[in-house]
Design a protein around this motif. Structure first.
Motif, PDB file in Angstrom:
ATOM      1  N   VAL A   1     -13.689  -6.601  21.901  1.00 49.26           N
ATOM      2  CA  VAL A   1     -12.351  -7.059  22.242  1.00 49.26           C
ATOM      3  C   VAL A   1     -11.617  -5.967  23.008  1.00 49.26           C
ATOM      4  CG1 VAL A   1     -10.110  -7.767  21.296  1.00 49.26           C
ATOM      5  CG2 VAL A   1     -12.226  -8.599  20.263  1.00 49.26           C
ATOM      6  N   VAL A   2     -10.972  -6.367  24.099  1.00 49.13           N
ATOM      7  CA  VAL A   2     -10.154  -5.458  24.893  1.00 49.13           C
ATOM      8  C   VAL A   2      -8.703  -5.853  24.694  1.00 49.13           C
ATOM      9  CG1 VAL A   2      -9.557  -4.686  27.224  1.00 49.13           C
ATOM     10  CG2 VAL A   2     -11.951  -5.145  26.637  1.00 49.13           C
ATOM     11  N   THR A   3      -7.891  -4.904  24.297  1.00 51.17           N
ATOM     12  CA  THR A   3      -6.445  -5.112  24.248  1.00 51.17           C
ATOM     13  C   THR A   3      -5.857  -4.300  25.386  1.00 51.17           C
ATOM     14  OG1 THR A   3      -6.480  -5.415  21.856  1.00 51.17           O
ATOM     15  CG2 THR A   3      -4.354  -4.898  22.859  1.00 51.17           C
ATOM     16  N   HIS A   4      -5.353  -5.013  26.390  1.00 56.32           N
ATOM     17  CA  HIS A   4      -4.733  -4.376  27.560  1.00 56.32           C
ATOM     18  C   HIS A   4      -3.267  -4.218  27.194  1.00 56.32           C
ATOM     19  CE1 HIS A   4      -3.504  -3.462  31.593  1.00 56.32           C
ATOM     20  NE2 HIS A   4      -4.768  -3.486  31.998  1.00 56.32           N
ATOM     21  N   LEU A   5      -2.894  -3.004  26.784  1.00 60.44           N
ATOM     22  CA  LEU A   5      -1.584  -2.770  26.184  1.00 60.44           C
ATOM     23  C   LEU A   5      -0.431  -2.998  27.151  1.00 60.44           C
ATOM     24  CD1 LEU A   5      -2.830   0.293  24.221  1.00 60.44           C
ATOM     25  CD2 LEU A   5      -2.175  -1.885  23.205  1.00 60.44           C
ATOM     26  N   ALA A   6      -0.518  -2.488  28.357  1.00 59.25           N
ATOM     27  CA  ALA A   6       0.585  -2.646  29.308  1.00 59.25           C
ATOM     28  C   ALA A   6       0.769  -4.104  29.706  1.00 59.25           C
ATOM     29  CB  ALA A   6       0.343  -1.782  30.543  1.00 59.25           C
ATOM     30  N   ALA A   7      -0.330  -4.837  29.877  1.00 60.60           N
ATOM     31  CA  ALA A   7      -0.256  -6.238  30.278  1.00 60.60           C
ATOM     32  C   ALA A   7      -0.006  -7.165  29.080  1.00 60.60           C
ATOM     33  CB  ALA A   7      -1.549  -6.648  30.977  1.00 60.60           C
ATOM     34  N   GLN A   8      -0.022  -6.621  27.867  1.00 55.12           N
ATOM     35  CA  GLN A   8       0.139  -7.391  26.632  1.00 55.12           C
ATOM     36  C   GLN A   8      -0.841  -8.565  26.612  1.00 55.12           C
ATOM     37  OE1 GLN A   8       4.262  -8.349  25.955  1.00 55.12           O
ATOM     38  NE2 GLN A   8       4.829  -6.209  25.822  1.00 55.12           N
TER      39      GLN A   8
ATOM     40  N   THR B   1       0.789  -1.233   0.000  1.00 55.34           N
ATOM     41  CA  THR B   1       0.000   0.000   0.000  1.00 55.34           C
ATOM     42  C   THR B   1       0.818   1.279   0.000  1.00 55.34           C
ATOM     43  OG1 THR B   1      -0.100   0.106   2.419  1.00 55.34           O
ATOM     44  CG2 THR B   1      -1.838  -1.157   1.291  1.00 55.34           C
ATOM     45  N   GLY B   2       2.086   1.187   0.426  1.00 53.14           N
ATOM     46  CA  GLY B   2       2.904   2.386   0.537  1.00 53.14           C
ATOM     47  C   GLY B   2       2.718   3.108   1.856  1.00 53.14           C
ATOM     48  N   TRP B   3       1.873   2.602   2.719  1.00 50.01           N
ATOM     49  CA  TRP B   3       1.724   3.178   4.054  1.00 50.01           C
ATOM     50  C   TRP B   3       3.010   2.938   4.820  1.00 50.01           C
ATOM     51  CZ3 TRP B   3      -3.194   4.196   6.935  1.00 50.01           C
ATOM     52  CH2 TRP B   3      -4.243   4.472   6.059  1.00 50.01           C
ATOM     53  N   ALA B   4       3.216   3.684   5.873  1.00 48.62           N
ATOM     54  CA  ALA B   4       4.429   3.539   6.680  1.00 48.62           C
ATOM     55  C   ALA B   4       4.056   3.265   8.130  1.00 48.62           C
ATOM     56  CB  ALA B   4       5.273   4.809   6.606  1.00 48.62           C
ATOM     57  N   VAL B   5       4.875   2.477   8.786  1.00 45.16           N
ATOM     58  CA  VAL B   5       4.690   2.247  10.215  1.00 45.16           C
ATOM     59  C   VAL B   5       5.192   3.482  10.948  1.00 45.16           C
ATOM     60  CG1 VAL B   5       5.398   0.843  12.189  1.00 45.16           C
ATOM     61  CG2 VAL B   5       4.942  -0.245   9.979  1.00 45.16           C
ATOM     62  N   VAL B   6       4.376   3.990  11.854  1.00 43.31           N
ATOM     63  CA  VAL B   6       4.749   5.166  12.631  1.00 43.31           C
ATOM     64  C   VAL B   6       5.327   4.690  13.954  1.00 43.31           C
ATOM     65  CG1 VAL B   6       3.913   7.273  13.735  1.00 43.31           C
ATOM     66  CG2 VAL B   6       2.948   6.540  11.550  1.00 43.31           C
ATOM     67  N   ALA B   7       6.595   4.976  14.154  1.00 49.36           N
ATOM     68  CA  ALA B   7       7.244   4.588  15.408  1.00 49.36           C
ATOM     69  C   ALA B   7       6.946   5.624  16.473  1.00 49.36           C
ATOM     70  CB  ALA B   7       8.748   4.464  15.197  1.00 49.36           C
ATOM     71  N   GLY B   8       6.934   5.190  17.678  1.00 50.35           N
ATOM     72  CA  GLY B   8       6.679   6.105  18.784  1.00 50.35           C
ATOM     73  C   GLY B   8       6.560   5.319  20.063  1.00 50.35           C
ATOM     74  N   PRO B   9       6.318   6.006  21.131  1.00 49.17           N
ATOM     75  CA  PRO B   9       6.183   5.286  22.398  1.00 49.17           C
ATOM     76  C   PRO B   9       4.959   4.379  22.357  1.00 49.17           C
ATOM     77  CG  PRO B   9       5.555   7.584  22.670  1.00 49.17           C
ATOM     78  CD  PRO B   9       6.108   7.443  21.281  1.00 49.17           C
ATOM     79  N   ALA B  10       5.084   3.232  22.978  1.00 50.64           N
ATOM     80  CA  ALA B  10       3.965   2.300  23.027  1.00 50.64           C
ATOM     81  C   ALA B  10       2.829   2.934  23.827  1.00 50.64           C
ATOM     82  CB  ALA B  10       4.397   0.994  23.666  1.00 50.64           C
TER      83      ALA B  10
END
Length: 152
Positions: free
Chosen positions: A130-137, A33-42
């Motif tokens: 769906v819940v994604t608990h980011l800190a607890a992965q 697609t040409g999209w880019a991954v945006v890096a940054g803090p989780a």
């Protein structure tokens, strides 16, 4: 600015996608697609996609993003963000891609606001979310008792 937020959605039939398979899919999307991954803090907290349509019936009542945000405002003035989104689920089943899409909101909130997530899901008569608990992965799905559905 257009953006795509990708997260793992557990399926009753196929389980939760493996993180390495998701990374491969992201790589393919970027190259095609040409999209880019945006890096940054989780990001922290929890991430939840909530549909605006009641259940999975295309003819069902549809709610507004403001109706989803109302329970969050009632719980707290801060610690959450609710953005309109196109919720898309895609799974490779054999050689075919199985799609499901609907208008919704992407909610990012502090974990203590999960009762507001539940209130918003009930208000919009969601069968499942769906819940994604980011800190607890950790990623998990919650389904209303007796809720049906054809996602998979």
């Amino acid at each position: 600015m257009k953006e795509a937020l990708l997260y793992r959605d557990p399926s009753r039939t196929y389980g939760t996608p493996d993180p390495s398979a998701c990374d491969t899919a992201v790589g393919t999307l970027v190259s095609v697609t040409g999209w880019a991954v945006v890096a940054g803090p989780a990001p922290g907290g929890v991430l939840v996609g909530l549909g605006l349509r009641e259940g999975y019936d295309a003819r069902a009542a549809q709610h507004s993003p403001a109706e989803v945000a109302a329970p969050f405002r009632a719980f707290s003035a801060t610690g959450w963000r609710c953005r309109t989104a196109r919720l898309v689920s895609a799974r490779l089943v054999g050689r075919n891609v199985r799609w499901y899409a609907e208008d919704g909101v992407a909610v990012q909130a502090e974990p203590q606001l999960l009762p507001a997530v539940q209130a918003a899901a009930l208000r919009c008569a969601q069968d499942r979310y769906v819940v994604t608990h980011l800190a607890a992965q950790r990623t998990y799905a919650l389904q209303r008792s007796g809720g049906g559905g054809s996602e998979g």
